[in-house]
Motif scaffolding. Sequence first.
Motif, PDB file in Angstrom:
ATOM      1  N   GLY A  68       0.796  -1.217   0.000  1.00  0.00           N
ATOM      2  CA  GLY A  68       0.000   0.000   0.000  1.00  0.00           C
ATOM      3  C   GLY A  68       0.828   1.266   0.000  1.00  0.00           C
ATOM      4  O   GLY A  68       0.344   2.329  -0.399  1.00  0.00           O
ATOM      5  N   VAL A  69       2.110   1.167   0.406  1.00  0.00           N
ATOM      6  CA  VAL A  69       2.953   2.370   0.415  1.00  0.00           C
ATOM      7  C   VAL A  69       3.209   2.866  -1.009  1.00  0.00           C
ATOM      8  O   VAL A  69       3.544   4.041  -1.188  1.00  0.00           O
ATOM      9  CB  VAL A  69       4.288   2.152   1.151  1.00  0.00           C
ATOM     10  CG1 VAL A  69       4.056   1.783   2.611  1.00  0.00           C
ATOM     11  CG2 VAL A  69       5.156   1.128   0.446  1.00  0.00           C
ATOM     12  N   PHE A  70       3.048   1.979  -2.000  1.00  0.00           N
ATOM     13  CA  PHE A  70       3.190   2.449  -3.372  1.00  0.00           C
ATOM     14  C   PHE A  70       2.083   3.449  -3.686  1.00  0.00           C
ATOM     15  O   PHE A  70       2.316   4.466  -4.352  1.00  0.00           O
ATOM     16  CB  PHE A  70       3.154   1.274  -4.349  1.00  0.00           C
ATOM     17  CG  PHE A  70       3.419   1.666  -5.779  1.00  0.00           C
ATOM     18  CD1 PHE A  70       4.509   2.437  -6.120  1.00  0.00           C
ATOM     19  CD2 PHE A  70       2.563   1.249  -6.792  1.00  0.00           C
ATOM     20  CE1 PHE A  70       4.760   2.793  -7.444  1.00  0.00           C
ATOM     21  CE2 PHE A  70       2.799   1.593  -8.110  1.00  0.00           C
ATOM     22  CZ  PHE A  70       3.902   2.365  -8.445  1.00  0.00           C
ATOM     23  N   GLY A  71       0.875   3.176  -3.188  1.00  0.00           N
ATOM     24  CA  GLY A  71      -0.213   4.130  -3.345  1.00  0.00           C
ATOM     25  C   GLY A  71       0.088   5.441  -2.643  1.00  0.00           C
ATOM     26  O   GLY A  71      -0.195   6.529  -3.174  1.00  0.00           O
ATOM     27  N   ASP A  72       0.673   5.353  -1.449  1.00  0.00           N
ATOM     28  CA  ASP A  72       1.050   6.567  -0.716  1.00  0.00           C
ATOM     29  C   ASP A  72       2.084   7.372  -1.501  1.00  0.00           C
ATOM     30  O   ASP A  72       2.009   8.604  -1.568  1.00  0.00           O
ATOM     31  CB  ASP A  72       1.622   6.207   0.656  1.00  0.00           C
ATOM     32  CG  ASP A  72       0.619   5.462   1.534  1.00  0.00           C
ATOM     33  OD1 ASP A  72      -0.593   5.576   1.269  1.00  0.00           O
ATOM     34  OD2 ASP A  72       1.060   4.765   2.464  1.00  0.00           O
ATOM     35  N   ALA A  73       3.066   6.677  -2.085  1.00  0.00           N
ATOM     36  CA  ALA A  73       4.098   7.351  -2.869  1.00  0.00           C
ATOM     37  C   ALA A  73       3.492   8.040  -4.083  1.00  0.00           C
ATOM     38  O   ALA A  73       3.814   9.194  -4.397  1.00  0.00           O
ATOM     39  CB  ALA A  73       5.168   6.351  -3.297  1.00  0.00           C
ATOM     40  N   LEU A  74       2.605   7.340  -4.768  1.00  0.00           N
ATOM     41  CA  LEU A  74       1.948   7.925  -5.936  1.00  0.00           C
ATOM     42  C   LEU A  74       1.155   9.172  -5.559  1.00  0.00           C
ATOM     43  O   LEU A  74       1.160  10.169  -6.279  1.00  0.00           O
ATOM     44  CB  LEU A  74       1.026   6.893  -6.584  1.00  0.00           C
ATOM     45  CG  LEU A  74       1.700   5.716  -7.286  1.00  0.00           C
ATOM     46  CD1 LEU A  74       0.658   4.668  -7.671  1.00  0.00           C
ATOM     47  CD2 LEU A  74       2.479   6.169  -8.504  1.00  0.00           C
ATOM     48  N   GLU A  75       0.485   9.104  -4.423  1.00  0.00           N
ATOM     49  CA  GLU A  75      -0.305  10.245  -3.965  1.00  0.00           C
ATOM     50  C   GLU A  75       0.585  11.446  -3.678  1.00  0.00           C
ATOM     51  O   GLU A  75       0.264  12.586  -4.063  1.00  0.00           O
ATOM     52  CB  GLU A  75      -1.090   9.857  -2.717  1.00  0.00           C
ATOM     53  CG  GLU A  75      -2.133  10.869  -2.293  1.00  0.00           C
ATOM     54  CD  GLU A  75      -3.034  10.309  -1.221  1.00  0.00           C
ATOM     55  OE1 GLU A  75      -4.218  10.038  -1.509  1.00  0.00           O
ATOM     56  OE2 GLU A  75      -2.563  10.141  -0.071  1.00  0.00           O
ATOM     57  N   ARG A  76       1.716  11.205  -3.021  1.00  0.00           N
ATOM     58  CA  ARG A  76       2.658  12.294  -2.730  1.00  0.00           C
ATOM     59  C   ARG A  76       3.199  12.906  -4.021  1.00  0.00           C
ATOM     60  O   ARG A  76       3.316  14.124  -4.149  1.00  0.00           O
ATOM     61  CB  ARG A  76       3.820  11.763  -1.883  1.00  0.00           C
ATOM     62  CG  ARG A  76       3.455  11.465  -0.438  1.00  0.00           C
ATOM     63  CD  ARG A  76       3.235  12.725   0.360  1.00  0.00           C
ATOM     64  NE  ARG A  76       4.438  13.566   0.394  1.00  0.00           N
ATOM     65  CZ  ARG A  76       4.455  14.820   0.813  1.00  0.00           C
ATOM     66  NH1 ARG A  76       3.324  15.400   1.222  1.00  0.00           N
ATOM     67  NH2 ARG A  76       5.588  15.521   0.826  1.00  0.00           N
ATOM     68  N   ILE A  77       3.533  12.056  -4.978  1.00  0.00           N
ATOM     69  CA  ILE A  77       4.077  12.548  -6.244  1.00  0.00           C
ATOM     70  C   ILE A  77       3.031  13.362  -6.993  1.00  0.00           C
ATOM     71  O   ILE A  77       3.336  14.416  -7.573  1.00  0.00           O
ATOM     72  CB  ILE A  77       4.591  11.368  -7.097  1.00  0.00           C
ATOM     73  CG1 ILE A  77       5.785  10.710  -6.395  1.00  0.00           C
ATOM     74  CG2 ILE A  77       4.978  11.837  -8.493  1.00  0.00           C
ATOM     75  CD1 ILE A  77       6.196   9.376  -6.998  1.00  0.00           C
ATOM     76  N   ALA A  78       1.787  12.880  -6.982  1.00  0.00           N
ATOM     77  CA  ALA A  78       0.717  13.613  -7.657  1.00  0.00           C
ATOM     78  C   ALA A  78       0.497  14.977  -7.011  1.00  0.00           C
ATOM     79  O   ALA A  78       0.282  15.983  -7.700  1.00  0.00           O
ATOM     80  CB  ALA A  78      -0.574  12.789  -7.623  1.00  0.00           C
ATOM     81  N   GLU A  79       0.553  15.032  -5.684  1.00  0.00           N
ATOM     82  CA  GLU A  79       0.402  16.310  -4.985  1.00  0.00           C
ATOM     83  C   GLU A  79       1.528  17.264  -5.353  1.00  0.00           C
ATOM     84  O   GLU A  79       1.306  18.469  -5.545  1.00  0.00           O
ATOM     85  CB  GLU A  79       0.390  16.071  -3.474  1.00  0.00           C
ATOM     86  CG  GLU A  79      -0.873  15.368  -2.964  1.00  0.00           C
ATOM     87  CD  GLU A  79      -0.757  14.975  -1.508  1.00  0.00           C
ATOM     88  OE1 GLU A  79       0.339  15.170  -0.925  1.00  0.00           O
ATOM     89  OE2 GLU A  79      -1.742  14.451  -0.956  1.00  0.00           O
ATOM     90  N   ALA A  80       2.744  16.733  -5.464  1.00  0.00           N
ATOM     91  CA  ALA A  80       3.878  17.575  -5.863  1.00  0.00           C
ATOM     92  C   ALA A  80       3.662  18.123  -7.267  1.00  0.00           C
ATOM     93  O   ALA A  80       4.042  19.258  -7.571  1.00  0.00           O
ATOM     94  CB  ALA A  80       5.174  16.769  -5.804  1.00  0.00           C
ATOM     95  N   GLY A  81       3.027  17.331  -8.113  1.00  0.00           N
ATOM     96  CA  GLY A  81       2.760  17.770  -9.479  1.00  0.00           C
ATOM     97  C   GLY A  81       1.796  18.925  -9.553  1.00  0.00           C
ATOM     98  O   GLY A  81       1.895  19.780 -10.447  1.00  0.00           O
ATOM     99  N   THR A  82       0.865  18.995  -8.611  1.00  0.00           N
ATOM    100  CA  THR A  82      -0.077  20.115  -8.611  1.00  0.00           C
ATOM    101  C   THR A  82       0.602  21.405  -8.164  1.00  0.00           C
ATOM    102  O   THR A  82       0.212  22.493  -8.585  1.00  0.00           O
ATOM    103  CB  THR A  82      -1.279  19.825  -7.692  1.00  0.00           C
ATOM    104  OG1 THR A  82      -0.824  19.668  -6.332  1.00  0.00           O
ATOM    105  CG2 THR A  82      -2.002  18.553  -8.134  1.00  0.00           C
TER     106      THR A  82
END
Length: 256
Positions: free
Chosen positions: A189-203
Amino acid sequence: MLAILAVVAFGAARIAFRDRIGAPDVAVEIERGLRPIMRRQVALEGAVVEEPVVVEAFAALLARLRPGLGVLPFEPEIIVVDSPVVNAAALPGSLVCVYAGLVRTLETPEQMAAVLAHELVHVERRDAVTQLAREVGMAAIASAVSRGGETAAQSLLREAIGLRYSRAAEDRADLGCLEMLERAGIDPGVFGDALERIAEAGTRTPDLLRWLDPHTDIDARIARARSRPPSTAGPLRQMDVDWKAVQSALPSVFGR
């Protein structure tokens, strides 16, 4: 002569493996020759982070994930580059280039391990060198290996960093990532957490974001990681890495 033989071998492999995804089109010896070229060019185009805390942390992450990989022609190597870009990229020669912007974006060593696992699947399948051969041609690769030259190396590195894999290749890397994390005793599930953090950085800084584009739909990828059934591979084990210390040891020029 090397260039001619490599082109012939490439054509034969394309015929023999045309129905296989990720077919090993490029001879291992050619990729072995690309490894020092890629490593040298990465160092020339960006400051490589050599702080002991950072180097040791990534060595620990790789050691934790390595048992989940199959037999490789040469061992993976992680290079951390001082850049604000939020990105990591598998390069020919079993190299993984990680940008400091990504290290700063992720909150835990487990999240970093998840991104590395995704890239290591690309390494295991030799996706980078295969796709590079398809885009620039085997002759260009063989020429760079046999003749050298900074201009050719720069061109290959730019192509390698900007490689765009198919959706099928990215889905395979995601699935392999989750399986690798399970075998390493890390919650997938930490892969989902990582993706979420990266997406937030993209915004916040879209110009600095590279890793999510052109991967599959981000929400679907997060949901897939977080909905994976509990692993039967063994108990979860926390990473013994001080992530705050790693982030603090990065050069401050691109700090936020």
